[in-house]
Design a protein around this motif. Sequence first.
Motif, PDB file in Angstrom:
ATOM      1  N   VAL A 166       0.918  -1.336   0.781  1.00  0.00           N
ATOM      2  CA  VAL A 166      -0.154   0.296   0.001  1.00  0.00           C
ATOM      3  C   VAL A 166       0.602   0.992  -0.311  1.00  0.00           C
ATOM      4  CG1 VAL A 166      -1.707   1.662   1.939  1.00  0.00           C
ATOM      5  CG2 VAL A 166      -2.177  -1.120   0.920  1.00  0.00           C
ATOM      6  N   ALA A 167       1.896   0.887   1.028  1.00  0.00           N
ATOM      7  CA  ALA A 167       2.654   2.710   0.870  1.00  0.00           C
ATOM      8  C   ALA A 167       3.367   2.643  -0.811  1.00  0.00           C
ATOM      9  CB  ALA A 167       3.996   2.469   1.582  1.00  0.00           C
ATOM     10  N   HIS A 168       3.723   1.902  -1.274  1.00  0.00           N
ATOM     11  CA  HIS A 168       4.598   2.106  -2.370  1.00  0.00           C
ATOM     12  C   HIS A 168       2.996   2.222  -3.636  1.00  0.00           C
ATOM     13  CE1 HIS A 168       7.814   0.755  -0.944  1.00  0.00           C
ATOM     14  NE2 HIS A 168       7.146  -0.992  -0.067  1.00  0.00           N
ATOM     15  N   GLU A 169       2.177   1.782  -3.478  1.00  0.00           N
ATOM     16  CA  GLU A 169       1.086   2.468  -4.130  1.00  0.00           C
ATOM     17  C   GLU A 169       0.840   3.515  -3.895  1.00  0.00           C
ATOM     18  OE1 GLU A 169      -2.230  -0.408  -2.987  1.00  0.00           O
ATOM     19  OE2 GLU A 169      -1.487  -2.471  -4.368  1.00  0.00           O
ATOM     20  N   TYR A 170       1.179   4.249  -3.053  1.00  0.00           N
ATOM     21  CA  TYR A 170       0.763   5.796  -2.934  1.00  0.00           C
ATOM     22  C   TYR A 170       2.406   6.654  -3.462  1.00  0.00           C
ATOM     23  CZ  TYR A 170      -3.621   5.226  -0.608  1.00  0.00           C
ATOM     24  OH  TYR A 170      -5.370   4.807  -0.522  1.00  0.00           O
ATOM     25  N   GLY A 171       3.140   6.270  -3.254  1.00  0.00           N
ATOM     26  CA  GLY A 171       3.951   6.485  -2.816  1.00  0.00           C
ATOM     27  C   GLY A 171       5.136   7.105  -2.423  1.00  0.00           C
ATOM     28  N   TYR A 172       5.304   6.354  -1.443  1.00  0.00           N
ATOM     29  CA  TYR A 172       5.842   6.529   0.032  1.00  0.00           C
ATOM     30  C   TYR A 172       6.556   5.238   0.168  1.00  0.00           C
ATOM     31  CZ  TYR A 172       1.911   9.113   1.100  1.00  0.00           C
ATOM     32  OH  TYR A 172       0.890  10.629   0.756  1.00  0.00           O
ATOM     33  N   GLY A 173       7.835   5.372   0.797  1.00  0.00           N
ATOM     34  CA  GLY A 173       9.000   4.732   0.854  1.00  0.00           C
ATOM     35  C   GLY A 173       8.258   4.142   2.773  1.00  0.00           C
ATOM     36  N   VAL A 174       9.212   3.378   3.100  1.00  0.00           N
ATOM     37  CA  VAL A 174       9.034   2.503   4.747  1.00  0.00           C
ATOM     38  C   VAL A 174      10.636   2.753   4.896  1.00  0.00           C
ATOM     39  CG1 VAL A 174       8.399  -0.027   5.079  1.00  0.00           C
ATOM     40  CG2 VAL A 174       7.565   1.049   3.207  1.00  0.00           C
ATOM     41  N   HIS A 192       8.568  -8.916  16.605  1.00  0.00           N
ATOM     42  CA  HIS A 192       8.428  -7.582  15.460  1.00  0.00           C
ATOM     43  C   HIS A 192       7.362  -7.750  14.385  1.00  0.00           C
ATOM     44  CE1 HIS A 192       9.882  -3.921  13.821  1.00  0.00           C
ATOM     45  NE2 HIS A 192      10.223  -5.008  11.993  1.00  0.00           N
ATOM     46  N   VAL A 193       6.444  -6.647  13.909  1.00  0.00           N
ATOM     47  CA  VAL A 193       5.951  -6.608  12.878  1.00  0.00           C
ATOM     48  C   VAL A 193       6.530  -5.280  11.646  1.00  0.00           C
ATOM     49  CG1 VAL A 193       4.040  -6.647  11.701  1.00  0.00           C
ATOM     50  CG2 VAL A 193       4.195  -7.518  14.373  1.00  0.00           C
ATOM     51  N   GLY A 194       7.209  -5.926  10.674  1.00  0.00           N
ATOM     52  CA  GLY A 194       7.907  -4.777   9.654  1.00  0.00           C
ATOM     53  C   GLY A 194       6.788  -4.520   8.447  1.00  0.00           C
ATOM     54  N   ASN A 195       6.723  -3.080   8.907  1.00  0.00           N
ATOM     55  CA  ASN A 195       5.631  -2.771   7.616  1.00  0.00           C
ATOM     56  C   ASN A 195       6.339  -2.450   6.080  1.00  0.00           C
ATOM     57  OD1 ASN A 195       4.091  -0.603   9.494  1.00  0.00           O
ATOM     58  ND2 ASN A 195       5.616   0.391   9.518  1.00  0.00           N
ATOM     59  N   SER A 196       7.065  -3.813   6.344  1.00  0.00           N
ATOM     60  CA  SER A 196       7.379  -4.096   4.709  1.00  0.00           C
ATOM     61  C   SER A 196       7.950  -5.329   5.168  1.00  0.00           C
ATOM     62  CB  SER A 196       8.523  -3.455   3.979  1.00  0.00           C
ATOM     63  OG  SER A 196      10.271  -3.134   4.492  1.00  0.00           O
ATOM     64  N   GLY A 197       8.206  -6.314   3.556  1.00  0.00           N
ATOM     65  CA  GLY A 197       8.671  -7.497   3.582  1.00  0.00           C
ATOM     66  C   GLY A 197       8.079  -8.326   3.509  1.00  0.00           C
ATOM     67  N   ARG A 198       8.096  -9.929   3.068  1.00  0.00           N
ATOM     68  CA  ARG A 198       7.938 -11.131   1.506  1.00  0.00           C
ATOM     69  C   ARG A 198       6.372 -12.089   1.860  1.00  0.00           C
ATOM     70  NH1 ARG A 198      13.508 -13.299  -0.130  1.00  0.00           N
ATOM     71  NH2 ARG A 198      11.807 -14.781  -1.876  1.00  0.00           N
ATOM     72  N   ALA A 199       5.856 -12.041   1.244  1.00  0.00           N
ATOM     73  CA  ALA A 199       4.303 -12.521   1.759  1.00  0.00           C
ATOM     74  C   ALA A 199       5.058 -14.080   1.228  1.00  0.00           C
ATOM     75  CB  ALA A 199       3.663 -12.560   1.052  1.00  0.00           C
ATOM     76  N   GLY A 200       4.275 -15.351   2.830  1.00  0.00           N
ATOM     77  CA  GLY A 200       4.690 -16.403   2.845  1.00  0.00           C
ATOM     78  C   GLY A 200       6.185 -16.565   4.010  1.00  0.00           C
ATOM     79  N   ARG A 201       6.857 -15.269   4.223  1.00  0.00           N
ATOM     80  CA  ARG A 201       7.871 -15.373   5.043  1.00  0.00           C
ATOM     81  C   ARG A 201       7.088 -15.098   6.356  1.00  0.00           C
ATOM     82  NH1 ARG A 201      12.616 -15.807   1.913  1.00  0.00           N
ATOM     83  NH2 ARG A 201      12.138 -16.886   0.557  1.00  0.00           N
ATOM     84  N   GLY A 202       8.268 -15.956   7.476  1.00  0.00           N
ATOM     85  CA  GLY A 202       8.335 -15.395   8.141  1.00  0.00           C
ATOM     86  C   GLY A 202       7.164 -16.615   9.300  1.00  0.00           C
ATOM     87  N   MET A 203       7.138 -15.879  11.192  1.00  0.00           N
ATOM     88  CA  MET A 203       6.745 -16.823  11.810  1.00  0.00           C
ATOM     89  C   MET A 203       5.049 -17.138  11.117  1.00  0.00           C
ATOM     90  SD  MET A 203       5.676 -14.788  15.106  1.00  0.00           S
ATOM     91  CE  MET A 203       4.003 -16.175  15.952  1.00  0.00           C
ATOM     92  N   LYS A 204       4.680 -17.991  11.659  1.00  0.00           N
ATOM     93  CA  LYS A 204       3.543 -18.486  11.679  1.00  0.00           C
ATOM     94  C   LYS A 204       1.994 -17.777  12.341  1.00  0.00           C
ATOM     95  CE  LYS A 204      -0.248 -22.722  10.917  1.00  0.00           C
ATOM     96  NZ  LYS A 204       0.136 -24.106  11.333  1.00  0.00           N
TER      97      LYS A 204
END
Length: 283
Positions: A166-174, A192-204
């Motif tokens: 969503v941030a990138h769609e609006y033209g903002y950096g993270v 920690h819950v980052g505001n950018s990342g890769r889908a399918g990765r990280g803890m369940k």
Amino acid sequence: MWWKGNVVIELKSAEEIGRMAVAGQFVGELLAELRGVAAVGVNLMDIERHARGRIKERGAESCYWDYAPSFGRGPFRNVLCLSVNDAVLHGLPTDYVLRDGDLVSIDMALGIGGWVADSALSFVVGTPDPADLKLIECTEVALEAGIAAAQPGGRLGDVSAAIGAVAHEYGYGVNGEFGGHGIGRTMHESPHVGNSGRAGRGMKLDPGLTIAIEPWFCRSTDKIKFDPDGWTIRSADGSRTAHSEHTIAITESGPQVLTRRPAAGPAAGPAAGSGLRADAVEQ
């Protein structure tokens, strides 16, 4: 319990989530109330004092008072983070009188009966700049997207990726230095819950996980700087900033928002006249 290395993440029962929801309801109600208190000509310390009085009346406890993380100079001695214009996180309430067009972010975490909830919102007092409303809208839409992605059986990266998209769609950096977090018995827990990342990765995302999701963005940079007070974080280039946050629980049936605010009236809220969707305004 869930372990990752030496980190223990507590999964809450339905009863415990219900107790968090009690704190969350009060946080949501008080944030909406404070939004109504804030106006052109109001001193930030008056907003802080109003919050202190309401917290005391409710018998709640501020998670901010005496908070002393590795950053910051000495313990935090306020119940609110009040950040204005280019300040986005951890703003110290000061003797500042709000001016027409100021962009205000209020962040608050409270405990009731040993369980905690955390939430934040941004809005403009007085005459809004459309660019500020767009920035606020981005944080709210990103928050919605992050919540929608927090499905049982998914991955934490799904939430982060949804926010970043969503941030990138609006033209903002993270900026990756600060983001959301686990929450429950204390304000800041793993993960920690980052505001950018890769889908399918990280803890369940197992049912019982409780997290605070908090997108925040700067209008024209992803870099930050600290004030001499060691707390207040600002955009590095002085551009406007915005911040939205909710505490949620992962349940078998999907994400449950614990800090949802009462619906705003037709003339209230950060997006009056801005074209924001009603559900975004009412969170």
